[in-house]
Write an enzyme that holds these catalytic residues in place. Structure first.
Site, PDB file in Angstrom:
ATOM      1  N   GLU A  91     -28.632  30.497  16.778  1.00 16.45           N
ATOM      2  CA  GLU A  91     -28.408  31.911  16.059  1.00 16.45           C
ATOM      3  C   GLU A  91     -27.603  32.716  16.802  1.00 16.45           C
ATOM      4  O   GLU A  91     -28.154  33.319  18.038  1.00 16.45           O
ATOM      5  CB  GLU A  91     -29.675  32.561  15.274  1.00 16.45           C
ATOM      6  CG  GLU A  91     -29.674  31.771  13.754  1.00 16.45           C
ATOM      7  CD  GLU A  91     -30.757  31.551  12.955  1.00 16.45           C
ATOM      8  OE1 GLU A  91     -31.278  31.438  12.437  1.00 16.45           O
ATOM      9  OE2 GLU A  91     -31.739  33.573  13.317  1.00 16.45           O
ATOM     10  N   CYS A 119     -24.526  39.256  19.829  1.00 19.28           N
ATOM     11  CA  CYS A 119     -25.947  39.191  20.487  1.00 19.28           C
ATOM     12  C   CYS A 119     -25.903  37.038  20.920  1.00 19.28           C
ATOM     13  O   CYS A 119     -25.594  37.127  19.472  1.00 19.28           O
ATOM     14  CB  CYS A 119     -26.926  40.038  19.307  1.00 19.28           C
ATOM     15  SG  CYS A 119     -28.392  38.862  19.984  1.00 19.28           S
ATOM     16  N   CYS A 126     -37.882  29.085  22.790  1.00 18.61           N
ATOM     17  CA  CYS A 126     -38.295  29.866  23.622  1.00 18.61           C
ATOM     18  C   CYS A 126     -39.601  28.938  23.632  1.00 18.61           C
ATOM     19  O   CYS A 126     -40.319  29.136  23.255  1.00 18.61           O
ATOM     20  CB  CYS A 126     -37.790  31.146  23.097  1.00 18.61           C
ATOM     21  SG  CYS A 126     -38.375  32.692  24.883  1.00 18.61           S
ATOM     22  N   CYS A 130     -43.259  35.662  22.652  1.00 19.09           N
ATOM     23  CA  CYS A 130     -44.193  37.381  22.569  1.00 19.09           C
ATOM     24  C   CYS A 130     -44.291  36.708  21.444  1.00 19.09           C
ATOM     25  O   CYS A 130     -43.624  35.895  20.243  1.00 19.09           O
ATOM     26  CB  CYS A 130     -42.168  37.509  23.215  1.00 19.09           C
ATOM     27  SG  CYS A 130     -41.887  37.512  24.983  1.00 19.09           S
ATOM     28  N   CYS A 133     -42.001  38.649  18.275  1.00 20.56           N
ATOM     29  CA  CYS A 133     -40.474  37.810  18.146  1.00 20.56           C
ATOM     30  C   CYS A 133     -40.770  36.705  17.554  1.00 20.56           C
ATOM     31  O   CYS A 133     -41.253  35.432  17.453  1.00 20.56           O
ATOM     32  CB  CYS A 133     -39.900  37.560  19.619  1.00 20.56           C
ATOM     33  SG  CYS A 133     -37.992  36.621  19.744  1.00 20.56           S
ATOM     34  N   GLY A 177     -34.137  32.439  23.563  1.00 23.11           N
ATOM     35  CA  GLY A 177     -34.411  32.122  24.730  1.00 23.11           C
ATOM     36  C   GLY A 177     -34.227  33.265  25.368  1.00 23.11           C
ATOM     37  O   GLY A 177     -33.826  34.137  25.196  1.00 23.11           O
ATOM     38  N   GLU A 178     -35.104  32.711  26.500  1.00 23.68           N
ATOM     39  CA  GLU A 178     -35.373  33.852  27.763  1.00 23.68           C
ATOM     40  C   GLU A 178     -33.798  33.514  28.950  1.00 23.68           C
ATOM     41  O   GLU A 178     -33.798  32.698  29.327  1.00 23.68           O
ATOM     42  CB  GLU A 178     -36.781  33.754  28.477  1.00 23.68           C
ATOM     43  CG  GLU A 178     -36.734  34.201  29.847  1.00 23.68           C
ATOM     44  CD  GLU A 178     -36.057  35.849  29.903  1.00 23.68           C
ATOM     45  OE1 GLU A 178     -35.684  35.990  30.651  1.00 23.68           O
ATOM     46  OE2 GLU A 178     -36.937  36.352  29.217  1.00 23.68           O
ATOM     47  N   SER A 232     -37.266  43.855  28.858  1.00 23.86           N
ATOM     48  CA  SER A 232     -37.489  43.940  27.437  1.00 23.86           C
ATOM     49  C   SER A 232     -39.302  44.458  27.702  1.00 23.86           C
ATOM     50  O   SER A 232     -40.127  43.900  28.137  1.00 23.86           O
ATOM     51  CB  SER A 232     -38.087  42.766  26.190  1.00 23.86           C
ATOM     52  OG  SER A 232     -36.808  42.351  25.669  1.00 23.86           O
ATOM     53  N   CYS A 351     -32.746  42.557  15.936  1.00 21.79           N
ATOM     54  CA  CYS A 351     -33.996  41.771  16.931  1.00 21.79           C
ATOM     55  C   CYS A 351     -35.432  41.491  16.685  1.00 21.79           C
ATOM     56  O   CYS A 351     -36.044  42.259  16.540  1.00 21.79           O
ATOM     57  CB  CYS A 351     -34.398  43.177  18.510  1.00 21.79           C
ATOM     58  SG  CYS A 351     -34.993  43.382  19.644  1.00 21.79           S
TER      59      CYS A 351
END
Length: 358
Positions: A91, A119, A126, A130, A133, A177-178, A232, A351
């Site tokens: 996304e 974004c 991921c 976290c 999220c 994702g990171e 973050s 977010c």
């Protein structure tokens, strides 16, 4: 399966043309079609002969993504589900400038310059888990390649121009994702987006956001990246951060502070700390004090972000009065603080809400 031509380096592409009896300059023409004009098929390459276009189509593919679904928020935000060539979904979000009568303002009341922001995602899923999220509750299936990240920017820019008659002004790597666990492809995508031979956007209009991979933050410094960097953070002591961000167990705040300091010395770029103020978790004046102490370790500004609920977690936003006290404590000590309003919450585009839903 045919090789994606966008994985070829200019030298490799030049060799292919030579081997096929074509002049070397054809490679540059094709590269321009791919990265500057964002061509999605060889048939679009009108300055090549039909025979050559057919030969390219026989030997290569352009594995561009497609828009699977598009959702529009009441506030103008557009969330897209992008289908990749292998069927996976990621996304991306277009966050448009607010209406003139609803313009975003900073803590002093001054209007913030309008932005048209993309974004973008860097991974399918991921691996960091976290707790606040939605993407963190997915498995990581694979990294995106540079062209797939580039394609998101191209599609979101098209949406901005079509819907709002304005091009993108900013890009944030804050989607699924990171980014620093897909380091090579993320930096290659930045190069394609910023290069005069690509989209030509200024690197200072791009922000890479990380949950905190100390080793790779140092690598950003060594590589002299010119983009902005956001961390973050969400808690400025290890006990609390461990609870919501397991990556902190192997990348402690002390290690992150050292890495961020190294990044700043190498690049001269001030870091942004992203901080969600959760009700009855990290919203006390003691938490604000710990955050203030952490900002002393590296030149930084703070974006306080509204928490966006997800089905998998039970966190809540802090109340407005507590938020004002929290932000005021930091501002009284000279910290630059912005409170970011959620955008696209009604379509799960805000977010922390992206999850690659079909």
């Amino acid at each position: 399966m045919k090789q994606d031509i966008r994985k070829y380096t200019p030298a490799q592409l030049t060799d292919w043309f030579k081997q096929n009896g074509e002049p070397a300059f054809r490679a540059k023409q094709v590269q321009e079609w791919i990265w500057k004009k964002s061509a999605r098929s060889f048939g679009q390459m009108s300055n090549l002969s039909v025979a050559l276009r057919d030969k390219l189509d026989t030997d290569f593919a352009i594995n561009s993504l497609t828009v699977a679904t598009e959702q529009r928020s009441n506030d103008g935000t557009i969330k897209s589900s992008f289908r990749l060539f292998d069927g996976n979904l990621v996304e991306g979000v277009l966050i448009p400038a607010l209406r003139q009568d609803d313009q975003e303002r900073d803590r002093t009341g001054a209007p913030v310059a309008p932005r048209m922001t993309a974004c973008v995602s860097s991974q399918v899923g991921c691996s960091l888990t976290c707790k606040f999220c939605a993407t963190g509750y997915m498995d990581r299936k694979r990294n995106l390649d540079a062209a797939e990240i580039y394609d998101q920017v191209v599609e979101i820019d098209r949406q901005a121009k079509t819907t709002f008659d304005a091009p993108l002004t900013n890009i944030v790597y804050m989607g699924m994702g990171e980014p620093l666990l897909n380091y090579k492809n993320v930096l290659e995508s930045v190069d394609r987006i910023t290069s005069p031979d690509g989209l030509g956007m200024s690197p200072k209009r791009i922000t890479i956001s990380t949950a905190g991979i100390a080793k790779m933050i140092r690598q950003l410094g060594d590589d002299g990246v010119k983009t902005n960097l956001a961390l973050s953070l969400h808690a400025a002591n290890d006990v609390k951060r461990d609870q919501i961000m397991p990556i902190n167990e192997s990348n402690s705040l002390a290690n992150l502070a050292d890495a961020l300091g190294y990044f700043y010395r190498k690049t001269g770029t001030r870091v942004t700390f992203e901080y969600i103020v959760f009700y009855n978790f990290n919203d006390t004046l003691q938490d604000a004090k710990e955050l203030w102490e952490f900002t002393k370790k590296v030149p930084a500004k703070i974006n306080i972000i509204e928490y966006n609920p997800i089905a998998e977690a039970s966190f809540k936003n802090t109340d407005p009065q507590t938020l004002d006290k929290f932000a005021g404590y930091l501002e009284d000590r000279g910290v630059t603080v912005s409170i970011r309003r959620s955008r696209g919450k009604d379509i799960d585009a805000a977010c922390g809400q992206l999850a690659g839903k079909k």
